[in-house]
Design a protein around this motif. Structure first.
Motif, short mmCIF file in Angstrom:
data_model
loop_
_atom_site.label_atom_id
_atom_site.label_comp_id
_atom_site.label_asym_id
_atom_site.label_seq_id
_atom_site.Cartn_x
_atom_site.Cartn_y
_atom_site.Cartn_z
N PRO A 1 0.80 -1.24 0.00
CA PRO A 1 0.00 0.00 0.00
C PRO A 1 0.83 1.28 0.00
CG PRO A 1 -0.94 -1.59 1.52
CD PRO A 1 0.38 -2.17 1.07
N ASP A 2 2.04 1.24 0.56
CA ASP A 2 2.87 2.45 0.66
C ASP A 2 4.14 2.40 -0.18
OD1 ASP A 2 1.23 3.81 2.61
OD2 ASP A 2 1.90 2.30 4.03
N PHE A 3 4.56 1.22 -0.60
CA PHE A 3 5.80 1.08 -1.36
C PHE A 3 5.45 0.90 -2.83
CE2 PHE A 3 9.27 -1.60 -3.11
CZ PHE A 3 10.33 -0.73 -2.90
N THR A 4 5.84 1.86 -3.67
CA THR A 4 5.40 1.84 -5.07
C THR A 4 6.47 1.34 -6.04
OG1 THR A 4 6.05 4.16 -5.34
CG2 THR A 4 3.77 3.72 -4.67
N ASN A 5 7.69 1.10 -5.56
CA ASN A 5 8.74 0.61 -6.46
C ASN A 5 8.57 -0.88 -6.74
OD1 ASN A 5 9.82 3.16 -6.61
ND2 ASN A 5 11.38 2.81 -5.05
N PRO A 6 9.26 -1.39 -7.76
CA PRO A 6 9.03 -2.79 -8.18
C PRO A 6 9.43 -3.82 -7.13
CG PRO A 6 10.14 -1.53 -9.91
CD PRO A 6 10.15 -0.67 -8.69
N ILE A 7 8.66 -4.90 -7.08
CA ILE A 7 8.96 -6.07 -6.27
C ILE A 7 8.96 -7.29 -7.19
CG2 ILE A 7 8.21 -7.59 -4.40
CD1 ILE A 7 6.86 -5.17 -3.11
N ILE A 8 10.06 -8.02 -7.21
CA ILE A 8 10.15 -9.27 -7.97
C ILE A 8 10.18 -10.42 -6.98
CG2 ILE A 8 11.49 -10.64 -9.61
CD1 ILE A 8 12.57 -8.06 -10.80
N MET A 9 9.17 -11.28 -7.04
CA MET A 9 9.11 -12.44 -6.16
C MET A 9 9.96 -13.57 -6.74
SD MET A 9 6.99 -11.90 -3.54
CE MET A 9 6.69 -13.60 -3.04
N ILE A 10 10.62 -14.29 -5.84
CA ILE A 10 11.44 -15.44 -6.23
C ILE A 10 11.01 -16.63 -5.37
CG2 ILE A 10 13.77 -16.41 -6.35
CD1 ILE A 10 14.81 -13.56 -6.66
N THR A 11 10.76 -17.77 -6.00
CA THR A 11 10.31 -18.93 -5.24
C THR A 11 10.94 -20.20 -5.79
OG1 THR A 11 8.38 -20.19 -4.53
CG2 THR A 11 8.28 -19.24 -6.71
N ILE B 1 15.27 -7.35 -13.85
CA ILE B 1 15.55 -6.18 -13.01
C ILE B 1 15.59 -4.92 -13.86
CG2 ILE B 1 17.36 -5.04 -11.65
CD1 ILE B 1 18.05 -7.82 -10.52
N ARG B 2 16.29 -4.97 -14.97
CA ARG B 2 16.41 -3.78 -15.81
C ARG B 2 15.06 -3.37 -16.39
NH1 ARG B 2 22.19 -5.36 -18.74
NH2 ARG B 2 23.52 -4.40 -17.15
N LEU B 3 14.25 -4.34 -16.79
CA LEU B 3 12.93 -4.03 -17.32
C LEU B 3 12.06 -3.38 -16.25
CD1 LEU B 3 10.79 -4.16 -19.54
CD2 LEU B 3 10.24 -6.48 -18.77
N ALA B 4 12.09 -3.95 -15.03
CA ALA B 4 11.27 -3.39 -13.94
C ALA B 4 11.71 -1.98 -13.59
CB ALA B 4 11.37 -4.30 -12.72
N LEU B 5 13.01 -1.73 -13.58
CA LEU B 5 13.50 -0.39 -13.27
C LEU B 5 13.14 0.61 -14.37
CD1 LEU B 5 17.01 -1.25 -11.78
CD2 LEU B 5 15.02 -0.39 -10.54
N ARG B 6 13.20 0.18 -15.63
CA ARG B 6 12.80 1.07 -16.72
C ARG B 6 11.33 1.45 -16.59
NH1 ARG B 6 15.85 -2.22 -20.22
NH2 ARG B 6 13.97 -3.22 -21.01
N ARG B 7 10.50 0.48 -16.21
CA ARG B 7 9.07 0.76 -16.07
C ARG B 7 8.80 1.74 -14.93
NH1 ARG B 7 7.32 -0.88 -20.87
NH2 ARG B 7 7.35 -3.12 -21.18
N SER B 8 9.64 1.71 -13.89
CA SER B 8 9.34 2.50 -12.70
C SER B 8 9.84 3.93 -12.77
CB SER B 8 9.95 1.83 -11.46
OG SER B 8 11.36 1.87 -11.51
N VAL B 9 10.75 4.22 -13.71
CA VAL B 9 11.31 5.56 -13.83
C VAL B 9 10.98 6.10 -15.21
CG1 VAL B 9 13.41 6.96 -13.81
CG2 VAL B 9 13.19 4.99 -12.27
N PRO B 10 10.38 7.29 -15.32
CA PRO B 10 10.08 7.86 -16.63
C PRO B 10 11.33 7.96 -17.47
CG PRO B 10 9.05 9.15 -14.89
CD PRO B 10 9.97 8.17 -14.22
N ASN B 11 11.27 7.45 -18.69
CA ASN B 11 12.40 7.48 -19.60
C ASN B 11 12.42 8.80 -20.35
OD1 ASN B 11 13.69 6.94 -22.40
ND2 ASN B 11 14.39 5.23 -21.13
#
Length: 236
Positions: free
Chosen positions: A71-81, A114-124
């Motif tokens: 609810p408060d953290f808007t940056n990407p989270i990648i789950m690993i299982t 990781i790179r794809l998620a970071l690109r999505r989270s920061v305006p290019n």
């Protein structure tokens, strides 16, 4: 420009050390912890650019960590299982994860995610040039701004995760028109739709909740069966 800060949450010490060394060698800043309860505090205090989050953790498991901070953290989270089961992927995405990987982790695949998620989270910067003439969409009580990546609903800010904003922006740019699920998957996930990917549907579900839409009979983000989704112009 500062190196992206990644929080790695993994209780397998050997794997954590390998991933940390690999990412540091590629100029990421990495903080590592091995427990879910520690992860909660670090996410809140550090606000990392991205979280790599193991699903099975001591203290609090990864799904609950994701659900608690989202609810408060808007940056990407990648789950690993360690488990390659669809129910785990669906649960992870429903809890708010942006992406999902199964062990054993392949180094290049991890780096690409990781790179794809970071690109999505920061305006290019190049995206801003393309969208400059129309970086804001206003629909009665809803305002979506791609430069500030902000959303206002009836003069109140709406906190969205990076991937939720991306979906809303694509729909807002074509408000009143049907946007196919195939095009959403291709634009947001970086690969062709295979008929089985549910991540877009789950993002739409989360968006509806945050925008006060009726999940049983949505009137703001409408499902056009067999075609895709439509953001209504006149329901705000």
């Amino acid at each position: 420009m500062d190196a992206p800060h990644i929080l790695l949450v993994e209780d397998d010490i050997a794997l954590a050390e390998w991933v940390e060394d690999y990412l540091i060698a590629r100029e990421f800043k990495v903080t590592t912890c091995h427990r879910g309860d520690d992860a909660l505090e670090l996410i809140r205090s550090l606000q990392p650019d991205l979280v790599l989050l193991d699903g099975m953790l001591p203290g609090i498991d990864g799904l609950d960590v994701c659900k608690t901070v989202r609810p408060d953290f808007t940056n990407p989270i990648i789950m690993i299982t360690a488990r390659d089961e669809e129910i785990d992927e669906v649960l992870g995405l429903e809890m708010g994860a942006d992406d999902y990987m199964t062990k054993p982790i392949r180094a290049r695949a991890l780096l690409a995610r990781i790179r794809l998620a970071l690109r999505r989270s920061v305006p290019n910067q190049s995206d801003n040039v393309i969208e400059a003439p129309r970086h804001e969409v206003i629909l009665s009580g809803l305002t979506v701004n791609s430069e500030s990546r902000s959303v206002m609903l009836n003069d109140e800010p709406v906190k969205l995760s990076s991937n939720e904003f991306d979906v809303l922006w694509l729909l807002a740019k074509q408000a009143g028109e049907v946007v196919s699920r195939e095009s959403l998957v291709t634009d947001l996930r970086g690969f062709d739709y295979d008929g089985f990917d549910r991540s877009i549907d789950l993002r739409i579900s989360r968006l509806r909740k945050k925008l006060g839409d009726d999940s049983a009979n949505p009137f703001r983000i409408k499902t056009i069966w067999g075609k895709g989704y439509l953001l209504a112009k006149d329901s705000w």
